[in-house]
Write an enzyme that holds these catalytic residues in place. Structure first.
Site, PDB file in Angstrom:
ATOM      1  N   ASP A 166      -3.717   4.060  -3.455  1.00  0.00           N
ATOM      2  CA  ASP A 166      -4.991   4.529  -2.913  1.00  0.00           C
ATOM      3  C   ASP A 166      -5.264   5.962  -3.341  1.00  0.00           C
ATOM      4  O   ASP A 166      -4.452   6.852  -3.092  1.00  0.00           O
ATOM      5  CB  ASP A 166      -4.951   4.466  -1.383  1.00  0.00           C
ATOM      6  CG  ASP A 166      -5.058   3.045  -0.879  1.00  0.00           C
ATOM      7  OD1 ASP A 166      -5.992   2.347  -1.288  1.00  0.00           O
ATOM      8  OD2 ASP A 166      -4.194   2.637  -0.081  1.00  0.00           O
ATOM      9  N   SER A 188       0.867  -1.181   0.000  1.00  0.00           N
ATOM     10  CA  SER A 188       0.000   0.000   0.000  1.00  0.00           C
ATOM     11  C   SER A 188       0.900   1.225   0.000  1.00  0.00           C
ATOM     12  O   SER A 188       1.480   1.596   1.024  1.00  0.00           O
ATOM     13  CB  SER A 188      -0.872  -0.025   1.257  1.00  0.00           C
ATOM     14  OG  SER A 188      -1.610   1.162   1.336  1.00  0.00           O
ATOM     15  N   ASP A 240      -7.935  -5.828   2.077  1.00  0.00           N
ATOM     16  CA  ASP A 240      -7.241  -4.548   2.279  1.00  0.00           C
ATOM     17  C   ASP A 240      -7.626  -3.973   3.638  1.00  0.00           C
ATOM     18  O   ASP A 240      -8.799  -3.718   3.903  1.00  0.00           O
ATOM     19  CB  ASP A 240      -7.650  -3.584   1.148  1.00  0.00           C
ATOM     20  CG  ASP A 240      -6.907  -2.252   1.202  1.00  0.00           C
ATOM     21  OD1 ASP A 240      -5.974  -2.112   2.014  1.00  0.00           O
ATOM     22  OD2 ASP A 240      -7.263  -1.360   0.404  1.00  0.00           O
ATOM     23  N   GLY A 241      -6.618  -3.784   4.487  1.00  0.00           N
ATOM     24  CA  GLY A 241      -6.842  -3.131   5.778  1.00  0.00           C
ATOM     25  C   GLY A 241      -6.412  -3.963   6.962  1.00  0.00           C
ATOM     26  O   GLY A 241      -6.963  -5.033   7.211  1.00  0.00           O
ATOM     27  N   MET A 243     -11.170   5.340  -4.105  1.00  0.00           N
ATOM     28  CA  MET A 243     -12.107   5.601  -3.001  1.00  0.00           C
ATOM     29  C   MET A 243     -12.717   6.973  -3.241  1.00  0.00           C
ATOM     30  O   MET A 243     -12.505   7.925  -2.482  1.00  0.00           O
ATOM     31  CB  MET A 243     -11.360   5.542  -1.662  1.00  0.00           C
ATOM     32  CG  MET A 243     -11.080   4.112  -1.224  1.00  0.00           C
ATOM     33  SD  MET A 243      -9.946   4.085   0.167  1.00  0.00           S
ATOM     34  CE  MET A 243      -8.421   4.048  -0.719  1.00  0.00           C
ATOM     35  N   MET A 298     -12.772  -4.857   1.936  1.00  0.00           N
ATOM     36  CA  MET A 298     -12.174  -3.948   2.920  1.00  0.00           C
ATOM     37  C   MET A 298     -12.365  -4.555   4.306  1.00  0.00           C
ATOM     38  O   MET A 298     -13.497  -4.843   4.717  1.00  0.00           O
ATOM     39  CB  MET A 298     -12.823  -2.569   2.869  1.00  0.00           C
ATOM     40  CG  MET A 298     -12.627  -1.807   1.556  1.00  0.00           C
ATOM     41  SD  MET A 298     -10.910  -1.678   1.013  1.00  0.00           S
ATOM     42  CE  MET A 298     -10.173  -0.796   2.389  1.00  0.00           C
ATOM     43  N   MET A 337      -8.104   8.954  -2.910  1.00  0.00           N
ATOM     44  CA  MET A 337      -9.272   9.367  -2.110  1.00  0.00           C
ATOM     45  C   MET A 337      -9.728  10.758  -2.535  1.00  0.00           C
ATOM     46  O   MET A 337      -8.931  11.537  -3.066  1.00  0.00           O
ATOM     47  CB  MET A 337      -8.909   9.380  -0.626  1.00  0.00           C
ATOM     48  CG  MET A 337      -8.287   8.083  -0.132  1.00  0.00           C
ATOM     49  SD  MET A 337      -7.911   8.155   1.636  1.00  0.00           S
ATOM     50  CE  MET A 337      -6.918   6.669   1.812  1.00  0.00           C
ATOM     51  N   GLY A 366      -3.445   1.900   9.443  1.00  0.00           N
ATOM     52  CA  GLY A 366      -3.236   1.732  10.881  1.00  0.00           C
ATOM     53  C   GLY A 366      -4.491   1.533  11.721  1.00  0.00           C
ATOM     54  O   GLY A 366      -4.486   1.806  12.913  1.00  0.00           O
ATOM     55  N   HIS A 388      -6.891   1.952  -6.410  1.00  0.00           N
ATOM     56  CA  HIS A 388      -8.069   1.724  -5.577  1.00  0.00           C
ATOM     57  C   HIS A 388      -8.770   3.071  -5.449  1.00  0.00           C
ATOM     58  O   HIS A 388      -8.329   3.932  -4.681  1.00  0.00           O
ATOM     59  CB  HIS A 388      -7.601   1.162  -4.227  1.00  0.00           C
ATOM     60  CG  HIS A 388      -8.679   0.984  -3.208  1.00  0.00           C
ATOM     61  ND1 HIS A 388      -8.426   0.694  -1.887  1.00  0.00           N
ATOM     62  CD2 HIS A 388     -10.032   1.041  -3.305  1.00  0.00           C
ATOM     63  CE1 HIS A 388      -9.561   0.588  -1.223  1.00  0.00           C
ATOM     64  NE2 HIS A 388     -10.555   0.803  -2.057  1.00  0.00           N
ATOM     65  N   HIS A 439      -0.031  -1.093  -4.939  1.00  0.00           N
ATOM     66  CA  HIS A 439      -1.407  -0.676  -4.621  1.00  0.00           C
ATOM     67  C   HIS A 439      -1.440   0.824  -4.358  1.00  0.00           C
ATOM     68  O   HIS A 439      -0.784   1.318  -3.432  1.00  0.00           O
ATOM     69  CB  HIS A 439      -1.871  -1.453  -3.381  1.00  0.00           C
ATOM     70  CG  HIS A 439      -3.271  -1.152  -2.951  1.00  0.00           C
ATOM     71  ND1 HIS A 439      -4.374  -1.676  -3.591  1.00  0.00           N
ATOM     72  CD2 HIS A 439      -3.756  -0.399  -1.934  1.00  0.00           C
ATOM     73  CE1 HIS A 439      -5.481  -1.264  -2.977  1.00  0.00           C
ATOM     74  NE2 HIS A 439      -5.133  -0.475  -1.972  1.00  0.00           N
ATOM     75  N   GLY A 485       0.178  -2.838   4.399  1.00  0.00           N
ATOM     76  CA  GLY A 485       0.466  -1.473   4.828  1.00  0.00           C
ATOM     77  C   GLY A 485       1.321  -1.474   6.066  1.00  0.00           C
ATOM     78  O   GLY A 485       2.341  -2.169   6.142  1.00  0.00           O
ATOM     79  N   PHE A 527      -8.084   5.124   5.880  1.00  0.00           N
ATOM     80  CA  PHE A 527      -6.938   5.361   6.775  1.00  0.00           C
ATOM     81  C   PHE A 527      -6.115   4.084   6.956  1.00  0.00           C
ATOM     82  O   PHE A 527      -6.685   2.988   7.042  1.00  0.00           O
ATOM     83  CB  PHE A 527      -7.418   5.823   8.154  1.00  0.00           C
ATOM     84  CG  PHE A 527      -8.163   7.125   8.102  1.00  0.00           C
ATOM     85  CD1 PHE A 527      -7.479   8.335   8.211  1.00  0.00           C
ATOM     86  CD2 PHE A 527      -9.537   7.142   7.901  1.00  0.00           C
ATOM     87  CE1 PHE A 527      -8.167   9.540   8.133  1.00  0.00           C
ATOM     88  CE2 PHE A 527     -10.233   8.347   7.819  1.00  0.00           C
ATOM     89  CZ  PHE A 527      -9.552   9.551   7.937  1.00  0.00           C
TER      90      PHE A 527
HETATM   91  C1  DX5 Z   1      -6.671   1.886   2.312  1.00  0.00           C
HETATM   92  C2  DX5 Z   1      -5.266   1.374   2.527  1.00  0.00           C
HETATM   93  C3  DX5 Z   1      -5.137   0.907   3.930  1.00  0.00           C
HETATM   94  C4  DX5 Z   1      -3.804   0.666   4.488  1.00  0.00           C
HETATM   95  C5  DX5 Z   1      -3.510  -0.759   4.704  1.00  0.00           C
HETATM   96  O1  DX5 Z   1      -7.274   1.366   1.227  1.00  0.00           O
HETATM   97  O2  DX5 Z   1      -4.840   0.466   1.543  1.00  0.00           O
HETATM   98  O3  DX5 Z   1      -6.030  -0.094   4.192  1.00  0.00           O
HETATM   99  O4  DX5 Z   1      -2.813   1.335   3.905  1.00  0.00           O
HETATM  100  O5  DX5 Z   1      -2.536  -0.941   5.656  1.00  0.00           O
HETATM  101  P1  DX5 Z   1      -2.677  -1.029   7.257  1.00  0.00           P
HETATM  102  O6  DX5 Z   1      -4.132  -1.062   7.599  1.00  0.00           O
HETATM  103  O7  DX5 Z   1      -1.932  -2.268   7.613  1.00  0.00           O
HETATM  104  O8  DX5 Z   1      -2.004   0.195   7.763  1.00  0.00           O
HETATM  105 ZN    ZN Z   2      -6.534   0.349  -0.678  1.00  0.00          ZN
END
Ligand code: DX5
Ligand code: ZN
Length: 221
Positions: free
Chosen positions: A36, A9, A174-175, A69, A138, A38, A146, A67, A34, A196, A144
């Site tokens: 993101d 990510s 993802d997440g 969003m 998701m 937004m 973390g 992705h 990947h 991530g 976000f």
């Molecule tokens: C949003 C991102 C998050 C994130 C994944 O679509 O892709 O979900 O960076 O990593 P974590 O949740 O491990 O920080």
């Molecule tokens: Zn994502």
């Protein structure tokens, strides 16, 4: 067992040395970058911009996904297709006509995927499964890094795993994907993981060690 797909990510990468980050991840053996995107409306945050996307795209030969969003993603799939996205995920919740948008992605020569919110049921997106090659569930509320893994989505993952051969799609998550979750979800039939802060970024170990270890654990599941 299918090969695992590991997808860094990139919003979690160190932007002060993005070129090196991409190079190290590439060499470490990641599968799909990947990205993101937004809009501060569909999700209450902003992440990377067009220039970040273009930079990562230009810095690797590997597949890059986007992705989206964002609300009304159909207005922007052409933009990302032209910039070289290989896989384009839209949220069906953000689109009045997801069928049209997914067909548009295919017509543009790109691979369509859907990403679905934790509260979106399999029943509500079932027909879309005919149109996509990737389904990304998701496992946190999107927007976000973390956050905490939402355990109730596991039922949905089981439901999707049971029909993935019929519809021929890759099941992604993802997440908040930690090494423990990768083991647990692999057993449920998940084959793709967005990595991530929970597994890959800001750790003591190198990207190479983490990616190799993750591929190895997955093989032993
Ligand atoms: C949003 C991102 C998050 C994130 C994944 O679509 O892709 O979900 O960076 O990593 P974590 O949740 O491990 O920080
Ligand atoms: Zn994502």
């Amino acid at each position: 067992m299918n090969d695992v797909l590991l997808c860094p990510s990139m919003m979690c990468a160190d932007f002060s040395k993005l070129q090196e980050e991409v190079k190290l991840l590439d060499k470490a053996g990641v599968d799909i970058f990947h990205m993101d995107i937004m809009d501060g409306s569909f999700v209450p945050n902003f992440s990377m911009g067009i220039q970040d996307f273009e930079f990562v795209r230009s810095a690797t030969q590997k597949q890059v996904d986007v992705h989206l969003m964002i609300n009304n993603p159909g207005n922007y799939v052409e933009l990302f297709a032209n910039m070289g996205a290989d896989i384009i995920y839209i949220h069906p919740e953000a689109d009045q006509q997801p069928t049209r948008t997914l067909e548009k992605i295919r017509t543009l020569g790109k691979i369509p995927g859907i990403a679905i919110n934790p509260g979106t049921s399999v029943a509500s997106i079932k027909e879309l499964l005919y149109l996509v090659d990737y389904v990304m569930v998701m496992t946190v509320n999107p927007g976000f890094a973390g956050q905490k893994y939402l355990e109730f989505v596991n039922g949905k993952l089981e439901e999707l795993a049971a029909v993935k051969s019929k519809y021929e799609f890759e099941l992604m998550v993802d997440g908040a994907i930690s090494p423990e979750k990768i083991v647990e979800l692999s057993k449920l039939g998940v084959t793709g993981f967005v990595l991530g802060t929970s597994t890959l970024f800001g750790k003591e170990k190198s990207y190479k060690e983490i990616i190799q270890e993750t591929k190895q654990t997955r093989i032993n599941v």
